[in-house]
Design a protein around this motif. Structure first.
Motif, mmCIF file in Angstrom:
data_model
loop_
_atom_site.group_PDB
_atom_site.id
_atom_site.type_symbol
_atom_site.label_atom_id
_atom_site.label_comp_id
_atom_site.label_asym_id
_atom_site.label_seq_id
_atom_site.Cartn_x
_atom_site.Cartn_y
_atom_site.Cartn_z
ATOM 1 N N LEU A 1 0.803 -1.221 0.000
ATOM 2 C CA LEU A 1 0.000 0.000 0.000
ATOM 3 C C LEU A 1 0.840 1.277 0.000
ATOM 4 O O LEU A 1 0.277 2.383 0.034
ATOM 5 N N GLU B 1 -0.076 4.761 -1.279
ATOM 6 C CA GLU B 1 -1.542 4.850 -1.269
ATOM 7 C C GLU B 1 -2.063 5.108 0.135
ATOM 8 O O GLU B 1 -2.968 5.917 0.339
ATOM 9 N N SER B 2 -1.470 4.418 1.106
ATOM 10 C CA SER B 2 -1.861 4.575 2.500
ATOM 11 C C SER B 2 -0.657 4.252 3.365
ATOM 12 O O SER B 2 0.041 3.256 3.132
ATOM 13 N N GLU C 1 -3.720 -9.921 1.521
ATOM 14 C CA GLU C 1 -4.753 -9.283 0.704
ATOM 15 C C GLU C 1 -5.969 -8.866 1.530
ATOM 16 O O GLU C 1 -6.628 -7.865 1.221
ATOM 17 N N VAL D 1 -4.980 -5.606 3.205
ATOM 18 C CA VAL D 1 -5.020 -4.544 2.200
ATOM 19 C C VAL D 1 -6.458 -4.094 1.963
ATOM 20 O O VAL D 1 -6.756 -2.884 1.922
ATOM 21 N N LYS D 2 -7.370 -5.042 1.827
ATOM 22 C CA LYS D 2 -8.781 -4.702 1.587
ATOM 23 C C LYS D 2 -9.363 -3.911 2.757
ATOM 24 O O LYS D 2 -10.079 -2.911 2.558
ATOM 25 N N VAL E 1 -7.806 -2.038 4.919
ATOM 26 C CA VAL E 1 -7.238 -0.691 4.943
ATOM 27 C C VAL E 1 -7.902 0.178 3.889
ATOM 28 O O VAL E 1 -8.268 1.341 4.157
ATOM 29 N N ARG E 2 -8.068 -0.371 2.706
ATOM 30 C CA ARG E 2 -8.716 0.419 1.648
ATOM 31 C C ARG E 2 -10.156 0.766 1.987
ATOM 32 O O ARG E 2 -10.644 1.855 1.672
ATOM 33 N N ASP E 3 -10.842 -0.159 2.671
ATOM 34 C CA ASP E 3 -12.233 0.078 3.037
ATOM 35 C C ASP E 3 -12.373 1.295 3.953
ATOM 36 O O ASP E 3 -13.361 2.034 3.860
ATOM 37 N N HIS F 1 -10.002 3.727 4.318
ATOM 38 C CA HIS F 1 -9.185 4.870 3.917
ATOM 39 C C HIS F 1 -9.676 5.517 2.636
ATOM 40 O O HIS F 1 -9.118 6.487 2.165
ATOM 41 N N ASP F 2 -10.712 4.939 2.042
ATOM 42 C CA ASP F 2 -11.272 5.533 0.824
ATOM 43 C C ASP F 2 -12.023 6.823 1.154
ATOM 44 O O ASP F 2 -12.632 6.937 2.209
#
Length: 341
Positions: free
Chosen positions: A242, A245-246, A330, A333-334, A336-338, A340-341
């Protein structure tokens, strides 16, 4: 969070199993009250190399193979500890705790309290945890929360060789019972390759790591990832993936009892987002406890929380199914994206 205390001697790069053995060997040399007992700890050297080479140096009076009776040998270790010895009893798999549950929960953990502190129980219950190598539902659990839930026992979960050695020294010298839980996948044995990370430089001198001191394995600004054991390395892999991205901050708890709550709160107050990653089951466990403490202590600073855990189901034997249920890079990662979007 505190730094490891050491003499600053030349470091050698060791596997986690080797670091644990080095610590045990040092304690055996320096204290006649220390001894090791368990199934396959002598001739075999521990099925995960946790006692490899100790028999050759210390002999069978100090390194004892025992019958296949967890009830018997854990009870014997409790008695020896109360009599002034410092036993290290290896429970081959944490899953086997049920066979010696009375000895662990009602004697090892409680006898100091029940005796009005007339006796101490200075013993280490060393046990292997974790899956990812297809050993099915009775040999693949972590059960951190099961042990941490009952007062009277300290609970240790190292993720690197350097931590494993320092925590082992502290555990053996502690006057209270310590459950030392090592992840099989981190030990560095040939037939079970470890991820990048657990093999680290380790000071040659003996040193201790204080219980209740989490370690910030990676500094970051955007999301706090709190985890332990194998999933420290999964979280670090996710942080690398990431990057740009984060910016993840990875907190390795290292010990569950005592728990470094302030380290979690300090990080959460900075990032505002929390992901807890745990190989133990989802419900009634460590992940829920960390989230509860974070919300109790830093609710106003939190904008989002996610848990990445094992589902509440027996761990499958089949490799594709086990990989599906065990939290992977993975999944982190998912999560974190959830948030941090």
């Amino acid at each position: 969070m505190a730094e490891t205390e050491s003499e600053g001697a030349t470091d050698s790069e060791l596997t986690m199993s080797r670091a644990m053995v080095d610590a045990i060997a040092t304690e055996l040399r320096e204290n006649d009250d220390v001894f090791v007992m368990g199934e396959d700890v002598a001739d075999y050297g521990g099925i995960f190399d946790s006692t490899e080479g100790l028999l050759e140096e210390f002999g069978r009076e100090k390194i004892m193979d025992v019958p296949i009776s967890e009830t018997g040998f854990i009870g014997a270790a409790v008695g020896a500890a109360q009599a002034g010895m410092r036993p290290i009893a290896e429970l081959m798999f944490a899953d086997f705790f049920g066979v010696g549950m009375d000895q662990i929960y009602n004697q090892m953990a409680k006898n100091t309290y029940m005796s009005g502190a007339a006796v101490n129980v200075p013993m280490v219950l060393m046990t292997a945890v974790g899956g990812t190598y297809n050993d099915a539902a009775q040999h693949s659990q972590t059960l951190y929360g099961t042990f941490a839930h009952l007062p009277g026992m300290k609970v240790v979960v190292p993720s690197t060789a350097a931590d494993a050695k320092g925590l082992m020294h502290t555990a053996i010298r502690d006057d209270d019972p310590v459950v030392y839980m090592f992840h099989k996948r981190l030990m560095g044995i040939g037939w079970m390759p470890a991820p990048e990370g657990p093999k680290t430089p380790v000071p040659e001198d003996d040193y201790t790591i204080e219980f209740g001191e989490a370690d910030r394995k990676r500094e970051g600004e955007d999301v706090t990832v709190v985890t332990l054991g194998l999933h420290v390395h999964r979280a670090l892999e996710a942080a690398d993936e990431l990057a740009g991205e984060s910016d993840l901050e990875v907190i390795d708890l290292r010990t569950l009892v005592p728990l470094d709550t302030e380290a979690v709160l300090e990080s959460v107050r900075k990032t505002g987002r929390l992901v807890v990653v745990d190989e133990d089951y989802h419900s009634f466990g460590v992940s829920g406890e960390i989230v509860a403490r974070a919300t109790e202590g830093a609710l106003d600073d939190l904008s989002a929380v996610r848990r990445v855990t094992m589902p509440d189901a027996p761990i499958p034997y089949a490799r594709p199914l086990e990989q599906e249920v065990n939290p992977g890079t993975e999944d982190i990662v998912k999560a974190v994206r959830d948030i941090h979007d």
